[in-house]
Design an enzyme around this catalytic site. Sequence first.
Site, PDB file in Angstrom:
ATOM      1  CE  LYS A 138     -12.398 -18.716  -1.984  1.00  0.00           C
ATOM      2  NZ  LYS A 138     -12.829 -18.118  -0.712  1.00  0.00           N
ATOM      3  N   GLY A 196      -6.939 -16.875  -0.270  1.00  0.00           N
ATOM      4  CA  GLY A 196      -6.254 -15.584  -0.119  1.00  0.00           C
ATOM      5  C   GLY A 196      -4.761 -15.694   0.082  1.00  0.00           C
ATOM      6  CD  GLU A 227      -0.684 -20.136  -3.798  1.00  0.00           C
ATOM      7  OE1 GLU A 227       0.167 -20.842  -4.339  1.00  0.00           O
ATOM      8  OE2 GLU A 227      -1.589 -20.604  -3.083  1.00  0.00           O
ATOM      9  CB  VAL A 229      -7.064  -7.838  -4.597  1.00  0.00           C
ATOM     10  CG1 VAL A 229      -5.771  -8.625  -4.718  1.00  0.00           C
ATOM     11  CG2 VAL A 229      -8.070  -8.593  -3.740  1.00  0.00           C
ATOM     12  CB  VAL A 247      -7.515 -21.480  -3.614  1.00  0.00           C
ATOM     13  CG1 VAL A 247      -7.970 -22.398  -2.479  1.00  0.00           C
ATOM     14  CG2 VAL A 247      -8.128 -21.926  -4.926  1.00  0.00           C
ATOM     15  CG  ASP A 307     -16.072 -17.892  -1.903  1.00  0.00           C
ATOM     16  OD1 ASP A 307     -15.625 -17.168  -2.803  1.00  0.00           O
ATOM     17  OD2 ASP A 307     -15.420 -18.189  -0.887  1.00  0.00           O
TER      18      ASP A 307
HETATM   19  N1  HSE Z   1     -16.024 -14.017   0.402  1.00  0.00           N
HETATM   20  C1  HSE Z   1     -14.930 -14.901   0.660  1.00  0.00           C
HETATM   21  C2  HSE Z   1     -14.916 -15.309   2.117  1.00  0.00           C
HETATM   22  C3  HSE Z   1     -13.598 -14.336   0.317  1.00  0.00           C
HETATM   23  O1  HSE Z   1     -15.826 -14.954   2.883  1.00  0.00           O
HETATM   24  O2  HSE Z   1     -14.013 -16.027   2.491  1.00  0.00           O
HETATM   25  C4  HSE Z   1     -13.359 -14.295  -1.161  1.00  0.00           C
HETATM   26  O3  HSE Z   1     -13.318 -15.557  -1.714  1.00  0.00           O
END
Ligand code: HSE
Length: 425
Positions: free
Chosen positions: A203, A132, A127, A12, A130, A199
């Site tokens: 979020k 991307g 921002e 990133v 969550v 993950d």
């Molecule tokens: N590993 C995550 C995904 C992206 O597969 O969406 C980063 O949060």
Amino acid sequence: MINIGLLGCGTVGGGVVKLLAKNQEIIAKKTGAEIMIKKVLERDQQKCLQIGIDHSMIVSRVEDIIDDDAIDIVVELIGGIEPAYSFITAAMNKGKHVVTANKDLIAIKGKELFDTAQANNVDFYFEASVAGGIPIIYPLKQSLAGNHIEEVIGILNGTTNYILTKMSQEGRDYNEVLYEAQALGYAESDPTADVGGLDAARKIAILSSIAFNSRVTLDDVYVEGITAITPRDIQYARELGYVVKLLAIAKEVDGKIQARVHPAFIPFNHPLAFVNDVFNAVFVRGDAVGEIMHYGRGAGEMPTASAVLGDIIEVGRNMAYHTSARIGCTCYEEKVILTISELNAQYYIRMTVTDRPGVLAGIAGVFGNNDVSIASVLQKTSRENMAELILITHTVKEKDLQDSLTVLKGMSIVGEINNVVRLEG
Ligand code: HSE
């Protein structure tokens, strides 16, 4: 001139450097000032050199950024809890604005970070943490601020959405698709946080806090991953008119908050049912706006850099007008968090039972005794005196459903409870 101290030169970070260079002129015009990266903290110098960062800008001590009075914004792209938390806190305490993509940290330390930002009168934007590149945090805080938000339902993990999409479209099993996703670079070599739902849970903790104006942390989110989903469940879902998705769900129910991540059957015509492959989406229902859905890429170098840059420009504009710390913490309430046992939902149950007279009546009796009403029953296969039953319940309390399953598991006529999946939408 606005100077940035960049922490981390990974995927990133590299995207941010590239985007700043590519759109330098329009970014300067939109911000009203030129934005420059002044220093980069990175142990692996090669990573920075490869993306065109000059050797002289690379530092190995965070103090070189924190103590540099010419740096206005610290962009934290290291990830994880520590040292990111200490670095961000130190930067804010030195009066620097902070932009981060760090969901792990915000999902756990959101309150502390907002308190520190407020105490120092600095901006704190996140921002990119969550979904991307999909704008959702700022829209919830600003564009939708006039609504009472009733629910936020997201497909917030690209890895699991890719796996479930391939399992659905090609009838392949979980492990096979996971290995393929890893080979293609879509899934991490350690996919535990993705496939286990963690993950997405981070979020939805962040989105719940903003949507319902009350702090929701990772520990408040019920989490179940996709590892138990089989092609058989997906096939039955399809026969019944559903698609299987890993959903991150946040709802306000009678003033209390429900936050959960689990696989769910959603009707094939639900907007989220069309979100496939690595794409993410966030479906929001507000009392004024009704239903809206944001769709796009939830990860990746440039989509995530897009969100980070948007935040940097916003901080720059605030600096230009001396309006920093305008949008701070919006958690001004303390709402009760509901446990998963308190959930009211419909359920899909796949179970293997003895195939002889009276078995179905016995099973129906257990559900009936626990206030679980059955909406439909299908007997799918029968082999060696065992039958596979597919049941869909009416809306029932999760606790009653779990109590029924506990009793059923102890009965000789029940071979196995193969899977239980909640219905949504
Ligand atoms: N590993 C995550 C995904 C992206 O597969 O969406 C980063 O949060």
